[in-house]
Scaffold this motif. Structure first.
Motif, PDB file in Angstrom:
ATOM      1  N   THR A  86      -4.965  -1.223  -2.947  1.00 19.76           N
ATOM      2  CA  THR A  86      -4.059  -1.952  -2.806  1.00 19.76           C
ATOM      3  C   THR A  86      -3.303  -2.231  -4.068  1.00 19.76           C
ATOM      4  O   THR A  86      -3.808  -2.226  -5.316  1.00 19.76           O
TER       5      THR A  86
ATOM      6  N   GLN B  53      -7.506  -0.432   9.725  1.00 18.54           N
ATOM      7  CA  GLN B  53      -6.745   0.469   8.659  1.00 18.54           C
ATOM      8  C   GLN B  53      -7.291   1.911   8.436  1.00 18.54           C
ATOM      9  O   GLN B  53      -8.371   2.271   8.863  1.00 18.54           O
ATOM     10  N   GLN B  54      -6.419   2.468   7.570  1.00 18.75           N
ATOM     11  CA  GLN B  54      -6.690   3.723   7.166  1.00 18.75           C
ATOM     12  C   GLN B  54      -8.127   3.421   6.341  1.00 18.75           C
ATOM     13  O   GLN B  54      -8.020   2.183   5.552  1.00 18.75           O
ATOM     14  N   ASN B  55      -9.239   4.259   6.254  1.00 17.83           N
ATOM     15  CA  ASN B  55     -10.264   3.769   5.325  1.00 17.83           C
ATOM     16  C   ASN B  55     -10.146   4.426   4.033  1.00 17.83           C
ATOM     17  O   ASN B  55     -11.028   5.242   3.546  1.00 17.83           O
TER      18      ASN B  55
ATOM     19  N   HIS C 288       1.993  -4.874  12.848  1.00 19.09           N
ATOM     20  CA  HIS C 288       2.115  -3.501  12.508  1.00 19.09           C
ATOM     21  C   HIS C 288       2.333  -3.394  10.991  1.00 19.09           C
ATOM     22  O   HIS C 288       3.564  -3.747  10.659  1.00 19.09           O
TER      23      HIS C 288
ATOM     24  N   LYS D 194      -2.404   3.841   2.817  1.00 16.89           N
ATOM     25  CA  LYS D 194      -3.113   2.982   3.777  1.00 16.89           C
ATOM     26  C   LYS D 194      -2.041   2.484   4.682  1.00 16.89           C
ATOM     27  O   LYS D 194      -1.016   1.898   4.274  1.00 16.89           O
ATOM     28  N   GLU D 195      -2.260   2.549   6.067  1.00 13.00           N
ATOM     29  CA  GLU D 195      -1.380   1.909   7.165  1.00 13.00           C
ATOM     30  C   GLU D 195      -2.409   1.084   7.709  1.00 13.00           C
ATOM     31  O   GLU D 195      -3.711   1.240   7.907  1.00 13.00           O
ATOM     32  N   GLU D 196      -1.980  -0.172   8.376  1.00 19.14           N
ATOM     33  CA  GLU D 196      -2.957  -0.873   8.993  1.00 19.14           C
ATOM     34  C   GLU D 196      -2.181  -1.840   9.895  1.00 19.14           C
ATOM     35  O   GLU D 196      -1.049  -1.757  10.126  1.00 19.14           O
ATOM     36  N   CYS D 197      -3.129  -2.676  10.779  1.00 21.35           N
ATOM     37  CA  CYS D 197      -2.435  -3.792  11.635  1.00 21.35           C
ATOM     38  C   CYS D 197      -3.491  -4.844  11.703  1.00 21.35           C
ATOM     39  O   CYS D 197      -4.494  -4.872  11.451  1.00 21.35           O
ATOM     40  N   TRP D 198      -2.738  -5.930  12.035  1.00 20.27           N
ATOM     41  CA  TRP D 198      -3.493  -7.309  12.087  1.00 20.27           C
ATOM     42  C   TRP D 198      -3.432  -7.732  13.471  1.00 20.27           C
ATOM     43  O   TRP D 198      -2.499  -7.954  14.088  1.00 20.27           O
TER      44      TRP D 198
ATOM     45  N   GLU E 229      -8.481  -6.606  11.049  1.00 20.99           N
ATOM     46  CA  GLU E 229      -7.751  -5.605  10.508  1.00 20.99           C
ATOM     47  C   GLU E 229      -8.044  -4.235  10.975  1.00 20.99           C
ATOM     48  O   GLU E 229      -9.256  -3.875  10.617  1.00 20.99           O
TER      49      GLU E 229
ATOM     50  N   HIS F  29       0.951  -1.103  -0.070  1.00 21.14           N
ATOM     51  CA  HIS F  29       0.032   0.086  -0.037  1.00 21.14           C
ATOM     52  C   HIS F  29       0.712   1.233   0.039  1.00 21.14           C
ATOM     53  O   HIS F  29       2.059   1.346   0.512  1.00 21.14           O
TER      54      HIS F  29
END
Length: 264
Positions: A154, A148-150, A129, A76-80, A146, A61
């Motif tokens: 991708t 994430q930024q909305n 992260h 887009k930043e995300e974490c799981w 997850e 991303h």
């Protein structure tokens, strides 16, 4: 409290049978459950459940700056957070040794990228992260939440021969083909309330018991129970649901509950 309405999203790598409380969603290959904002309202963050039966594509991303340069509103930043995983299930995050952009493109075209990636065991309670630019792929037989930024942006680098579009030029351009730092991975203690992650675009906490002193008093909270039932201002939500609440709302976790809480 505002209870968010879930939306089931079909994916080729999803499942036809989901765990409770989503087990009523049968007959389709569901890969994601989204919790978008109320109709007509775009929230800064998006909470998703993911359920995999096959490996997801190797993807990346962009950052905010990269996305804006491409005419997109944000990156887009995300974490799981891992809910469940079969023994041996893995997540591909980062590459074993730093690659040049040319080498990354070559590996994506040949499929060698799969063997060049770092593969991490996925176990319940682990948090990963995924900053923008991180090359990543979720493996089979994993259930996760997850945050994430909305934004839906991708770039697929490799997809195991599936007939889906790849985005090699864009993906290689925004990727940081580096090893994944161990500091971006942690295990969550289910008995303890704590801030798990201070990311650029959101903060994520785990809450249980009655210690919520670290939650700011002027934030909009995204609350996703992962065990038990939580009462927010007298209304109850359970595992598998998601709600928005003001940080000064009365949050009651006495029913042996725990939750992930995010704010931007």
């Amino acid at each position: 409290m505002t209870r968010l309405t879930p939306i089931a999203v079909e994916k080729p790598w999803g499942r036809t049978s989901l765990p409770a409380p989503f087990d009523r969603m049968r007959g389709r290959r569901i890969g994601e459950i989204w919790f978008p904002g109320p109709e007509g309202q775009r929230l800064p963050l998006l909470i998703k459940y993911l359920f995999t039966s096959e490996k997801l594509s190797v993807q990346v991303h962009p950052s905010d700056a990269q996305a804006i340069a491409l005419g997109l509103p944000a990156g887009k930043e995300e974490c799981w957070y891992i809910l469940d995983a079969k023994p041996g299930a893995r997540l591909g995050i980062g590459v074993r040794t730093r690659l040049s952009k040319a080498r990354l493109r070559e590996a994506a075209l040949s499929g060698e990228i799969e063997t060049l990636m770092q593969w991490h065991l996925a176990e319940p309670g682990m948090l990963f992260h995924i900053p923008p630019g991180t090359i990543h792929a979720i493996g089979a037989d994993i259930s996760l939440i997850e945050i994430q930024q909305n934004i839906d942006v991708t770039y697929r680098l490799y997809d195991y021969g599936r007939p889906r579009e790849l985005h090699l030029a864009e993906g290689v351009d925004v990727a940081d083909p580096s090893p994944y730092p161990p500091s971006r991975q942690t295990s969550v203690d289910p008995s303890r309330s704590a801030i798990l992650l201070h990311a650029e675009h959101f903060t994520l906490a785990h809450i249980t018991g009655d210690d919520m002193s670290f939650i700011p008093r002027d934030a909009c909270l995204y609350i996703a129970p992962i065990e038990g039932r939580i009462r927010i201002g007298g209304k109850a939500i359970s595992a598998g649901e998601c709600a928005l609440a003001a940080s000064n709302a009365e949050i009651d976790l006495r029913d042996c509950a725990r939750a992930l809480v995010a704010w931007s």
